[in-house]
Write a protein that holds these residues in place. Sequence first.
Motif, PDB file in Angstrom:
ATOM      1  N   PHE A  69      -0.147  38.453  -4.512  1.00  0.00           N
ATOM      2  CA  PHE A  69      -0.428  39.447  -4.525  1.00  0.00           C
ATOM      3  C   PHE A  69       0.933  40.125  -5.051  1.00  0.00           C
ATOM      4  CE2 PHE A  69      -4.316  39.435  -1.615  1.00  0.00           C
ATOM      5  CZ  PHE A  69      -5.266  39.800  -2.485  1.00  0.00           C
ATOM      6  N   SER A  70       1.827  40.304  -5.331  1.00  0.00           N
ATOM      7  CA  SER A  70       3.279  40.548  -5.096  1.00  0.00           C
ATOM      8  C   SER A  70       3.450  40.928  -6.512  1.00  0.00           C
ATOM      9  CB  SER A  70       4.346  40.287  -4.546  1.00  0.00           C
ATOM     10  OG  SER A  70       4.134  38.638  -4.545  1.00  0.00           O
ATOM     11  N   THR A  71       2.850  39.492  -7.593  1.00  0.00           N
ATOM     12  CA  THR A  71       3.152  39.663  -8.897  1.00  0.00           C
ATOM     13  C   THR A  71       2.266  41.077  -9.360  1.00  0.00           C
ATOM     14  OG1 THR A  71       3.431  36.908  -8.611  1.00  0.00           O
ATOM     15  CG2 THR A  71       3.253  38.251 -10.858  1.00  0.00           C
ATOM     16  N   VAL A  72       0.834  41.125  -8.731  1.00  0.00           N
ATOM     17  CA  VAL A  72       0.286  41.891  -9.821  1.00  0.00           C
ATOM     18  C   VAL A  72       0.966  43.091  -9.307  1.00  0.00           C
ATOM     19  CG1 VAL A  72      -2.446  42.736  -9.560  1.00  0.00           C
ATOM     20  CG2 VAL A  72      -1.819  40.275  -9.327  1.00  0.00           C
ATOM     21  N   LEU A  73       1.036  43.738  -7.776  1.00  0.00           N
ATOM     22  CA  LEU A  73       1.400  44.534  -7.304  1.00  0.00           C
ATOM     23  C   LEU A  73       2.689  45.439  -8.194  1.00  0.00           C
ATOM     24  CD1 LEU A  73       0.828  45.016  -4.012  1.00  0.00           C
ATOM     25  CD2 LEU A  73       0.234  46.413  -5.230  1.00  0.00           C
ATOM     26  N   ALA A  74       3.703  44.182  -8.548  1.00  0.00           N
ATOM     27  CA  ALA A  74       4.579  44.486  -9.359  1.00  0.00           C
ATOM     28  C   ALA A  74       4.778  45.085 -10.609  1.00  0.00           C
ATOM     29  CB  ALA A  74       5.630  43.463  -9.431  1.00  0.00           C
ATOM     30  N   LEU A  75       3.803  44.348 -11.113  1.00  0.00           N
ATOM     31  CA  LEU A  75       2.946  44.920 -12.552  1.00  0.00           C
ATOM     32  C   LEU A  75       2.508  46.049 -12.273  1.00  0.00           C
ATOM     33  CD1 LEU A  75       2.534  44.279 -15.218  1.00  0.00           C
ATOM     34  CD2 LEU A  75      -0.070  43.671 -14.843  1.00  0.00           C
ATOM     35  N   PHE A  76       2.053  46.828 -11.487  1.00  0.00           N
ATOM     36  CA  PHE A  76       1.829  48.252 -11.206  1.00  0.00           C
ATOM     37  C   PHE A  76       2.704  49.542 -11.068  1.00  0.00           C
ATOM     38  CE2 PHE A  76      -2.095  45.570 -11.736  1.00  0.00           C
ATOM     39  CZ  PHE A  76      -3.247  46.378 -12.732  1.00  0.00           C
TER      40      PHE A  76
ATOM     41  N   ILE B  19       7.079  45.065  -1.790  1.00  0.00           N
ATOM     42  CA  ILE B  19       7.773  45.638  -2.832  1.00  0.00           C
ATOM     43  C   ILE B  19       8.368  46.700  -3.074  1.00  0.00           C
ATOM     44  CG2 ILE B  19       6.379  47.139  -5.131  1.00  0.00           C
ATOM     45  CD1 ILE B  19       5.946  44.242  -5.591  1.00  0.00           C
ATOM     46  N   GLN B  20       8.120  47.012  -0.859  1.00  0.00           N
ATOM     47  CA  GLN B  20       8.746  48.074  -0.992  1.00  0.00           C
ATOM     48  C   GLN B  20      10.525  47.635  -0.874  1.00  0.00           C
ATOM     49  OE1 GLN B  20       6.022  48.051   2.587  1.00  0.00           O
ATOM     50  NE2 GLN B  20       5.693  50.734   2.010  1.00  0.00           N
TER      51      GLN B  20
END
Length: 290
Positions: A99-106, A158-159
Amino acid sequence: MQPGDLLLALLANTAWAFNFIAGKAGVTHFQPFLFTSLRFAVLLLLLLPFLRRIPGQMGGVLGIALVQGVLHFSLIFAGLEASGDIASVAIASQLYVPFSTVLALFLLGETLDARRVVGIALAFGGVLVIGFDPVVFRHLDALLLVTAGAAAMALATIQMRRLRGVGVFALQAWIALCATPALALLSLLFEQGQWSALRTASTLELAAPVYSAVGASLIGHGIVYYLLGRYPVGVTTPLLLLNPVLAVAFGVLLWGDILTWKLALGGAMTLAGIAGITISLPNRKGVRTA
């Protein structure tokens, strides 16, 4: 990594893995919001000396307190209460990595290579396989709650990447300060019998939120923060894959979980996917890539 530091990594993994046992025992007696509030109340008392204003970082700190302290932990413990086992919760909670890997992408503009794409697909595919296990299938609400909790943890991760100069104990102190009253209020609004649960709790039941605060937060996070200060992320984070493996073992040995082939296959797929995301590989020049 030095042998002494490897032992510290093992201790951190064990502390986190046993937290699933403590959490399951705790929410068997206390309702999830109440249990999580008690956990953070203990943590707040222990970390009061670290509680001080952090100039220029308070907005980010308070955002993490809401997402991680209130959302992540309440969803995870609610999932533990609803689940029929511990193993599936321990494995599904690791979805915060993809999940964090995908969020870091955006959100951070990071890139994905083919290895990480395969790892993400494998991790989510493993959780789907786990969902078809008969024990888990009867408690799909638990799997959904834990998956939502993993997504909240990914957002908090991410935060955290955006914070600068904030110590792990100072951050945890602020999380505890914000989460304790918020979760207590949620308990008053949506749960019942809080005083009766507190009054009738045995010593072991009262020890569950204490262990969750001390073992998982102070010992587990403290050790990992220490190791990250001495070794690269690519060296430290793969060692944390031992955490769900130990949690599954504890669930089988101490809680009576039954390790079915679907749970074993799904767990192996998920952990393999997470390993593919987190473990760095050397490129042709011998430089390790994250």
